[in-house]
Enzyme design. Structure first.
Site, mmCIF file in Angstrom:
data_model
loop_
_atom_site.group_PDB
_atom_site.id
_atom_site.type_symbol
_atom_site.label_atom_id
_atom_site.label_comp_id
_atom_site.label_asym_id
_atom_site.label_seq_id
_atom_site.Cartn_x
_atom_site.Cartn_y
_atom_site.Cartn_z
ATOM 1 N NE ARG A 24 -4.210 -1.601 2.020
ATOM 2 C CZ ARG A 24 -4.950 -2.062 3.019
ATOM 3 N NH1 ARG A 24 -4.688 -1.689 4.262
ATOM 4 N NH2 ARG A 24 -5.945 -2.882 2.792
ATOM 5 C CD GLU A 36 -5.078 -7.575 -4.221
ATOM 6 O OE1 GLU A 36 -5.644 -8.629 -3.888
ATOM 7 O OE2 GLU A 36 -5.213 -6.513 -3.592
ATOM 8 C CE1 TYR A 119 -10.258 -8.932 -4.496
ATOM 9 C CE2 TYR A 119 -8.263 -10.137 -5.078
ATOM 10 C CZ TYR A 119 -8.925 -9.224 -4.278
ATOM 11 O OH TYR A 119 -8.235 -8.584 -3.293
ATOM 12 C CG ASP A 137 -11.882 -10.760 -1.496
ATOM 13 O OD1 ASP A 137 -12.904 -10.161 -1.075
ATOM 14 O OD2 ASP A 137 -10.777 -10.702 -0.934
#
Ligand code: SF4
Length: 352
Positions: A24, A36, A119, A137
């Site tokens: 992040r 991810e 996703y 998800d």
């Protein structure tokens, strides 16, 4: 309730409570993608050190596209579900050929890359490129079905697509990535599965339909899972002098292309093991049981019984390795961790 009501309180909560995570800090498309994929089957805390190591050794798409397979598997060793790493490399090669070494800034193009489903395409699009695409998800499905008290079966792909459209409709164009992450974060830290939602501290408790009805645990509705198949195995730590035998698994199927200790289906007796060792062209000097271990994959469980078998000579059908070689070059999956540790412990007594 109207789903759009969740946007404001959820974003305000996310601004105050978002966890500080390495990906992040600097959400480039490459870093978001790697994180991810790692997070698909693995907990955040477990992923952090793998992520840092991975992006420092393979810092961009070109490095990943050109990575040596064994090095890649070594970087992934312990994370499990190794097809994720193989797909990362395939996708990086495609991105290098077709998109000049970058990930495409388009949801539909991302979807064409190996290992990227709706996703992940939604997460990369929204977090790294600011595109208002949904990233739904299991965490998000749980939050949405609870907030709206929706009894639809989320195992049904049509229902999942409908949920994606509902989320798409409420994504604020300026903060699509934050909204997706806020939903995931709420599902991962507050609206927990397995009977543990923390409704008392939830920013949505005033508007959540399931909380109002007192039945959050009724959601989400899904198909019950099939029981996993149990496979019994005999694992052999074949030791000759300073070396231990390993072999490469087949290029297809479970743990494809990784290394393993020789193993056989079923629980074998000492005598059956001796005969097998002879068939492999070796003479057994001694045998001792090293213990039982279990490893759970998504559809199958391995119940293993291990033996340390000292042999007189090496057989050419195996790779004979030292501890250092196994640590540095040959990725042995965590399914065999129990036996790897036994060998490491034995290392204090003898240099296998
Ligand atoms: S109030 Fe409870 S059930 Fe509703 S979203 Fe929050 S944690 Fe989940």
């Amino acid at each position: 309730m109207v789903l759009g009501w969740i946007v404001e309180p959820l974003l305000a909560w996310y601004d105050r409570n978002a966890r500080v995570l390495p990906w992040r800090e600097e959400p480039t498309p490459y870093r978001v993608w790697i994180s991810e994929i790692m997070l698909q089957q693995t907990r955040v805390e477990a992923v952090k050190p793998y992520f840092e190591r991975f992006v420092s050794q393979l810092p961009d798409i070109t490095a990943l596209a050109e990575a040596d397979d064994d090095k890649l598997m070594k970087l992934w060793e312990g994370l499990g579900y190794y097809s994720r790493a193989r797909n990362l490399k395939k996708a990086a090669q495609l991105a290098a050929e077709e998109f000049g070494g970058r990930l495409p800034a388009a949801y539909d193009e991302l979807l064409k890359l190996p290992g990227i489903g709706p996703y992940t395409a939604g997460a990369i699009s929204s977090i790294a490129f600011g595109i208002p695409a949904p990233a739904v998800d299991g965490n998000v499905l749980r939050v949405i079905t609870r907030v709206t008290a929706d009894y639809s079966n989320v195992s049904d792909s049509k229902v999942k697509r409908e949920m994606e459209e509902k989320v798409r409709d409420i994504l604020p164009p300026a903060r699509a990535g934050d909204m997706n992450q806020a939903l995931m974060e709420l599902g991962a830290t507050v609206c927990l599965p397995n009977g543990l939602p923390k409704c008392e501290i939830c920013p949505l408790k005033e508007i959540c339909e399931a909380e109002r009805q007192g039945n959050p645990l009724d959601f989400p509705q899904k198909n019950t899972k099939k029981a996993r198949k149990i496979e019994e195995k005999t694992v052999l730590l074949l030791i000759c002098g300073k070396k231990t035998a390993i072999r490469k698994r087949q290029e297809k199927g479970l743990l494809a292309g990784l290394y393993e200790f020789p193993n056989l289906d079923g629980y074998l007796s000492d005598e059956q093991i001796r005969r097998q060792v002879e068939k492999w062209g070796m003479q057994m000097v001694s045998i001792k049981e090293t213990g039982k271990a279990k490893h759970i994959f998504s559809h199958v469980e391995w119940h293993m019984k291990g033996f340390q078998v000292d042999v007189e000579q090496e057989s050419a059908r195996f790779l004979w390795t030292t501890k250092e070689e196994r640590q540095d070059r040959f990725p042995i999956p965590s399914a065999f961790q129990f036996y790897t540790k036994i060998l490491e412990k034995e290392q204090g007594k003898a240099p296998y």
